[in-house]
Design a protein around this motif. Sequence first.
Motif, mmCIF file in Angstrom:
data_model
loop_
_atom_site.group_PDB
_atom_site.id
_atom_site.type_symbol
_atom_site.label_atom_id
_atom_site.label_comp_id
_atom_site.label_asym_id
_atom_site.label_seq_id
_atom_site.Cartn_x
_atom_site.Cartn_y
_atom_site.Cartn_z
ATOM 1 N N ARG A 280 0.835 -1.211 0.000
ATOM 2 C CA ARG A 280 0.000 0.000 0.000
ATOM 3 C C ARG A 280 0.869 1.260 0.000
ATOM 4 N NH1 ARG A 280 -1.690 3.107 4.512
ATOM 5 N NH2 ARG A 280 -0.980 1.545 5.990
ATOM 6 N N GLU A 284 1.181 4.629 -2.514
ATOM 7 C CA GLU A 284 1.069 5.990 -2.005
ATOM 8 C C GLU A 284 2.188 6.860 -2.556
ATOM 9 O OE1 GLU A 284 1.124 6.643 2.326
ATOM 10 O OE2 GLU A 284 -0.448 5.120 2.287
ATOM 11 N N GLU A 285 3.383 6.270 -2.623
ATOM 12 C CA GLU A 285 4.524 6.998 -3.164
ATOM 13 C C GLU A 285 4.260 7.388 -4.620
ATOM 14 O OE1 GLU A 285 7.174 7.871 -1.507
ATOM 15 O OE2 GLU A 285 6.794 6.762 0.335
ATOM 16 N N SER A 288 1.652 10.302 -4.655
ATOM 17 C CA SER A 288 2.022 11.623 -4.157
ATOM 18 C C SER A 288 3.224 12.230 -4.869
ATOM 19 C CB SER A 288 2.259 11.578 -2.643
ATOM 20 O OG SER A 288 3.249 10.642 -2.342
ATOM 21 N N VAL A 291 3.353 10.170 -10.079
ATOM 22 C CA VAL A 291 2.363 10.456 -11.112
ATOM 23 C C VAL A 291 2.219 11.969 -11.313
ATOM 24 C CG1 VAL A 291 0.255 10.532 -9.701
ATOM 25 C CG2 VAL A 291 0.156 9.621 -12.022
ATOM 26 N N ILE A 366 -1.388 10.962 -18.476
ATOM 27 C CA ILE A 366 -1.067 11.089 -17.047
ATOM 28 C C ILE A 366 -2.334 10.892 -16.220
ATOM 29 C CG2 ILE A 366 -0.299 12.689 -15.253
ATOM 30 C CD1 ILE A 366 1.614 13.900 -17.323
ATOM 31 N N LYS A 367 -3.418 11.487 -16.710
ATOM 32 C CA LYS A 367 -4.700 11.348 -15.999
ATOM 33 C C LYS A 367 -5.110 9.876 -15.946
ATOM 34 C CE LYS A 367 -8.727 13.242 -14.496
ATOM 35 N NZ LYS A 367 -9.652 12.153 -14.437
ATOM 36 N N SER A 370 -3.060 8.140 -13.390
ATOM 37 C CA SER A 370 -3.514 8.530 -12.053
ATOM 38 C C SER A 370 -4.810 7.816 -11.683
ATOM 39 C CB SER A 370 -3.703 10.047 -12.007
ATOM 40 O OG SER A 370 -4.252 10.435 -10.778
ATOM 41 N N VAL A 373 -3.998 4.330 -10.758
ATOM 42 C CA VAL A 373 -3.377 4.258 -9.428
ATOM 43 C C VAL A 373 -4.457 4.343 -8.348
ATOM 44 C CG1 VAL A 373 -1.902 5.504 -7.792
ATOM 45 C CG2 VAL A 373 -1.115 5.125 -10.132
ATOM 46 N N ASN A 374 -5.404 5.263 -8.522
ATOM 47 C CA ASN A 374 -6.509 5.355 -7.561
ATOM 48 C C ASN A 374 -7.332 4.078 -7.526
ATOM 49 O OD1 ASN A 374 -6.153 7.923 -6.439
ATOM 50 N ND2 ASN A 374 -7.133 8.906 -8.190
ATOM 51 N N SER A 377 -5.277 1.587 -5.673
ATOM 52 C CA SER A 377 -4.958 1.936 -4.285
ATOM 53 C C SER A 377 -6.134 1.752 -3.345
ATOM 54 C CB SER A 377 -4.486 3.398 -4.206
ATOM 55 O OG SER A 377 -3.323 3.574 -4.963
ATOM 56 N N GLU A 378 -7.338 1.994 -3.830
ATOM 57 C CA GLU A 378 -8.511 1.852 -2.948
ATOM 58 C C GLU A 378 -8.641 0.412 -2.434
ATOM 59 O OE1 GLU A 378 -10.759 3.553 -1.264
ATOM 60 O OE2 GLU A 378 -9.729 5.407 -1.785
ATOM 61 N N ARG B 282 -3.266 16.057 0.930
ATOM 62 C CA ARG B 282 -3.321 14.954 -0.035
ATOM 63 C C ARG B 282 -4.514 14.079 0.360
ATOM 64 N NH1 ARG B 282 1.753 15.256 -2.677
ATOM 65 N NH2 ARG B 282 3.380 16.133 -1.361
ATOM 66 N N ARG B 288 -7.071 6.702 2.385
ATOM 67 C CA ARG B 288 -6.731 5.275 2.329
ATOM 68 C C ARG B 288 -5.950 4.811 3.553
ATOM 69 N NH1 ARG B 288 -4.677 6.681 -3.340
ATOM 70 N NH2 ARG B 288 -6.657 6.790 -4.448
#
Lengths: 389, 426
Positions: A280, A284-285, A288, A291, A366-367, A370, A373-374, A377-378, B282, B288
Motif C-alpha cells: 500500500r 502511495e509513493e 504523491s 504520477v 497522465i490522468k 492517475s 493508481v486510484n 490503491s482503494e 493529499r 486510504r
Amino acid sequence: MKRTLVATLLVALPVLAACGTESTKQSAGDGDAADARRVAVESSDDACGLSGTEAPAGTLTFNVANSGSEVTEFYLLAEDGLQIVAEVENVGPQSTKPLTTQVPAGNYVTACKPGMKGEGIRADFVVTESDAADVTADDQELIDQAQDNYAAYVEDQSAQLLVKTGEFVDLYKSGDDDAARTLYADARTHWERIETVAESFGDLDPKMDAREADLAPGEKWTGWHLIEKDLWPARAEGYQALTDKQRATYADDLLANTETLDGRIQELTYTIDEIANGSRGLLEEVASGKVTGEEEYWSRTDLYDFQANVDGAKVGFEGVKPILEQKDPDLAEQLQARFDELEVLLDAQRAGGGFTLYDEIEQDEIKALSDAVNALSEPLSRLTAAVLA
Amino acid sequence: MTEPTAHPVSRRRLLGGGVAAAGIVAGAGAFAAGRLTESDPAGAASRPASYAFRGDHQSGITTPAQDRLHFAAFDVLATADRDDLVELLKAWTAAAERMTRGEPAGEIGPVEGATNLPPDDTGEAIGLPASGLTITFGFGPSLFRDADGKDRFGLADRRPEALEELPHFPADVIDAGRSGGALCIQACADDPQVAVHAIRNLARIGFGTVSVRWSQLGFGRTSTTSTSQSTPRNLFGFKDGTANVKAEEADALDEHVWVDGSDDQAWLAGGSYLVARRINMRIETWDRQPLGDQEMFVGRSKGEGAPLSGGKEFTEPDFDMGGSNNEPIIPTDAHVRVVHPDANNGVRMLRRGYNFVDGSDPLGGLDAGLFFIAYVRDPRTQFIPMQLAMSRQDALMEYLKFTSSAIFAVPPGVRAGEYVGQSVFA
C-alpha cells in the motif's frame, strides 16, 4: 522524509489479529449469532470484566473499554495461556478499541493487562462449534513462505542497488555524464522497489533521497537528487556546476550511505502485515510524487520510479496472495486485475529500453495513469486487514 | 441594508427590465434566508448579527470565528505614493465600517444613485444582513521597504523587526503568485456572499492605488476562537483547534496575541501579526490510511477528539504515558505532540483557519486543504519555530503540501475619528 513504514511498524500486530472497526462480514445475515460474537470487555486497574465467557466460532469482536487510569492491553490466548491468538494494544484510559478476529472452536484464555505489566488478569473463554465458523486451517506455512520470500527480495534489490550505485558514482566522478545519466534511473529502480523499507531509516533517507525543497535553511543537501540536478541542470536558474572535488565528495557519500543501508537491510525481518502495508505504501509513493512528476524534477525520469514502486507493491501483494485467496478471494482477484490494468498503461509508455520522460507524456495519459493508481490503491488499502482477518 | 427606494424612470425600466430586476432582489432575500439557516445552525443564531468595527483591537481576531472567509492580499501600484495610501486607508475604513453594519460599501448604495453612473456598491449583498461580517487589515513587509530595498512610503523606520518575509520551511512548495503582499484584508462572515461582497468592494475602491495580488476563499472554520463554540473538523475529518487561544482568555491573549507597546514599535501596540499559509492536503491518499494510523498521526481519536492517552476532548494529553513496544502512547511524531506548547517553549497561537476546496487538480484530485491563519505576538518565537518543528517531525507532513505563505502586521483597533493603520503614519 517519509514515515509510512515507521508508522506501520508501530501498529504491527501479531499474525491473525486484526484491530479495526467492526467487521462487515459478521453482519451478513447471521442475526443473533452476530450479537453472540460481540463481547464487551471492561478493563479497569484491577479487574477484567467480560460480558460473556462463551461465544460461537467465527468472527469475534471484543470491544475493549478501559475504565482504569493506565494504558491497557487485551489478549486472547490459546488454551496453554502462552500462544497469542489476538491482541489489542494501547487502549488509553477512558478509551475504547475493538479487536476483531476469527476464532475456531476451542478453549481459550482472555487477559487484560492494565499498565501492560505482568501476566494480566486472566479468565477462561470457550468458543463453541458453529455453522458460520469458516475458519481456515493453520496457514502458518504460507505466512512463513511469504515472509522469507519478501526478505530475500529486499536483500536482492539492495544488493543490486549497491552494485549499480557503485558503477553510477564511478561514471559521475570520472565525468562520463552521458553514461551516468543513462544509469541514474536504472540504479534508482532498485531503491524505488524497496522504498518503504529504505526510507524507514530516518537518518539515512534524508541524506540519500531528499529533494531540495525538503530542506530547511542552513541544512546540507546530499544524495541522489543533488547529483541529479548536477547532471540535468537545464531547468535550474543560474546553476553553478559542481567541481570535480565536490562531485567526488557527494558521490562517495552516496555510496557510503548505500553500503550502510545494505548492511542494515540484512538484519531485517518482515511480518505479514508489514509486507501488505508496504505494498500500500509504495502505491502511495506513486500517487504523491511520481504520477505528479515531482520526484525527478531535474531528470524527468519519474516513470522509471513509478514502475519500480509498482514492481515492489506487486511483489508484496503476490507474497501474501495465497493467504488472501483463502480469506478474501474476491479482493485477490480485484487486486490482480487492477495491477494488470495499471501495467498495460505503463507498458504503453515504454520507450527504448526505458520510459517516456515525464514532460513528453500527454496530459490525458497522465490522468489515465492517475486514475489507474486510484483504482488500485482503494482496494489495496484493504489488503492488510483482509490478510490478517 | 436599506430597501431600494423609488427610482427615476429609466430607459431600462420602460423596456420592462425593472420588473425583472425587482424579481431578482426578492429572490436574493429568500435565497439568503435559506442559506443562513443552513450554515452553522448551532452557532449563528446565538451570535450577534453584527460586530463593532471600532475598538481597542481590530475585530476578526478574537471575534467568534464565522463560518466563511474571503482573504485578499494586495500590491501597491508603482504610481502610488504615501498620500494615496493614506487616502485609500481612509476610504477603506469608511467602507468597512458601513459594510460590517450591514450597509452598502458606498454612501449612496447599490440602486439608490443616478442611473447614468455605476452604483457605489456592487449590489450582490442587497437584502442580506450583516451576517457577522468582520474586516481585518494588515501590512506586509514590502510596505515598509520594497523588494529592492526602497523606502517608498517613508515607513522604513517604522518596520517592526519581527515583520520579515517567512523563511523557506522543509517541504514548502510555495507558489509565489499567491504569496506575500503589501496589504491584506481578511473578511469573515456567516454568509459567503457577504464576505465576497466585502472584498470585491474594497478591491474596487483600491483600484488605482493597489492591485489584488491573490485571494483565497474559505469555508468551514477549522478552529474555535471562543469557548461558546464547538470544535469544528478539518478536511481530514479530525477536530481542529481544541487547544486554541480563546477570546475569554485575557491573560493568554496579552501574552501570546497582542503586541505590547514595549515589544518593538509603539504604533503596533494592541495589534498583532497575521501568518497565512495555504496547506494543501493529499486528500485521496489520506482517505486510504487505516483509522488507527490516522489517529496516531494526529495523536487524538477521530470520533471524540480525545488524546490517545485517554479522557475527553479537552483532557490534557499525557505525553509521558507509556504504550506498547516501549513507545509512548502518543507517538513522538504525532501532530498534537509536535505543536503542543510543552514542545514549543510554552508558546501558543490564536488560529483562525478555514477549509478550502478550489475545485480539482488536473489529475482529478481535490485541490483542497486548510487555509491556515494564525495571530501571534511575535512570529519569530511562536510561528516560525513551531512550523520548523512541524516540517521536520510531524507525521502529518506526509499528507500536506504548503502552497502559499504570507505575513502581515495587523495594526491596533480603529478608535473614534481614526482610520485603520493611522498610528503608523503619525
